[in-house]
Motif scaffolding. Structure first.
Motif, mmCIF file in Angstrom:
data_model
loop_
_atom_site.group_PDB
_atom_site.id
_atom_site.type_symbol
_atom_site.label_atom_id
_atom_site.label_comp_id
_atom_site.label_asym_id
_atom_site.label_seq_id
_atom_site.Cartn_x
_atom_site.Cartn_y
_atom_site.Cartn_z
ATOM 1 N N GLY A 1 0.834 -1.186 0.000
ATOM 2 C CA GLY A 1 0.000 0.000 0.000
ATOM 3 C C GLY A 1 0.877 1.246 0.000
ATOM 4 O O GLY A 1 2.111 1.141 -0.018
ATOM 5 N N PRO A 2 0.259 2.399 -0.025
ATOM 6 C CA PRO A 2 -1.144 2.664 0.283
ATOM 7 C C PRO A 2 -2.121 2.226 -0.806
ATOM 8 O O PRO A 2 -1.815 2.250 -1.989
ATOM 9 N N ILE A 3 -3.303 1.836 -0.350
ATOM 10 C CA ILE A 3 -4.435 1.519 -1.216
ATOM 11 C C ILE A 3 -5.582 2.430 -0.758
ATOM 12 O O ILE A 3 -5.795 2.602 0.448
ATOM 13 N N TYR A 4 -6.271 3.018 -1.708
ATOM 14 C CA TYR A 4 -7.322 3.984 -1.386
ATOM 15 C C TYR A 4 -8.691 3.394 -1.712
ATOM 16 O O TYR A 4 -8.899 2.847 -2.794
ATOM 17 N N GLY A 5 -9.616 3.509 -0.763
ATOM 18 C CA GLY A 5 -10.983 3.051 -0.990
ATOM 19 C C GLY A 5 -11.834 4.201 -1.485
ATOM 20 O O GLY A 5 -11.812 5.291 -0.896
ATOM 21 N N VAL A 6 -12.575 3.966 -2.558
ATOM 22 C CA VAL A 6 -13.412 5.010 -3.157
ATOM 23 C C VAL A 6 -14.805 4.441 -3.409
ATOM 24 O O VAL A 6 -14.946 3.312 -3.901
ATOM 25 N N TYR A 7 -15.818 5.246 -3.079
ATOM 26 C CA TYR A 7 -17.193 4.826 -3.368
ATOM 27 C C TYR A 7 -17.991 6.040 -3.817
ATOM 28 O O TYR A 7 -17.994 7.078 -3.154
ATOM 29 N N ASN A 8 -18.642 5.896 -4.971
ATOM 30 C CA ASN A 8 -19.397 7.005 -5.565
ATOM 31 C C ASN A 8 -18.548 8.269 -5.682
ATOM 32 O O ASN A 8 -19.018 9.392 -5.438
#
Length: 233
Positions: free
Chosen positions: A155-162
């Motif tokens: 990571g970093p890994i990014y979470g995205v929603y809408n």
């Protein structure tokens, strides 16, 4: 009587000015205040407004959230920002404002969303090079990262929603903890605005999962509540 007469003249003059200003913009939509968020962090300025269907944002305050500067040209008709020259600007409440899409482009933002009901603009601005690597995962969202920078699998890994930032994730191998391996100075939210962490999950994946097939820990720092998280389908 003289004081009252002078007061009356002042009031009449102010009313006349008000009428003149109003007529000068006939045929145009009036400015509207709006909320502007970058990764969920608000751009604090009373100058943010909507004009003729476009959102204009305080260039100085937008730049400040990236630890950058927006420099107005001597003729006050353009702004130099992060190597870009922005010409779609408006002066409003004494501040130089720029079209939000031009500002977003200058910081390589991934998307700009407009919520008309809430009068809110949301700019998703992950570190440059971040791309979507998974579809929506229930109770999490899409996963974004920069494979070219060697960010995976740690990571970093990014979470995205809408189009909105949901979480920041790291994956640390169990073996690293056993061996005392350091993971120092990970990139995270460097260079981009970061909202406050609301909750933190540390989950042990005994057999790993797709993308990291060894025993490891998934560490999620969520920027939303658990209730909001569970609504992600």
């Amino acid at each position: 009587m003289k004081k009252k007469g002078a007061m009356l003249l002042v009031l009449m003059f102010m009313m006349l000015l008000g009428g003149t200003v109003a007529s000068a913009h006939a045929g145009h939509s009036k400015p509207h205040g709006l909320t502007v968020l970058i990764n969920g962090v608000q751009v604090q300025s009373a100058a943010n407004h909507r004009w003729d269907g476009k959102a204009y944002v305080s260039a100085a305050q937008f730049a400040k959230l990236f630890d950058l500067e927006a420099t107005v040209s001597k003729d006050r008709r353009s702004i130099a920002f992060n190597g870009q020259t922005i010409t779609d600007i408006r002066w409003h409440q004494g501040e130089a404002t720029a079209w939000v899409r031009e500002l977003a482009k200058a910081v390589h933002a991934q998307s700009v969303a407009w919520d008309q009901e809430q009068e809110e603009v949301y700019v998703l601005a992950l570190p440059k090079g971040s791309v979507q690597i998974t579809p929506v995962v229930p109770a999490m969202g899409e996963h974004w990262s920069n494979p070219q920078a060697g960010d995976l699998p740690t990571g970093p890994i990014y979470g995205v929603y809408n189009g909105k930032l949901v979480f920041l994730e790291y994956m640390i191998a169990q073996e690293d903890f056993v061996n005392g391996t350091d993971h120092a100075n990970l990139a995270g939210m460097k260079g981009v605005p970061s909202p406050s962490v609301v909750q933190l999950d540390i989950e042990f994946q005994a057999t790993g999962h797709e993308g990291f097939e060894v025993p490891h820990y998934d560490i999620h720092a969520y920027f939303i509540t658990e209730e909001e998280q569970q609504k992600i389908k």
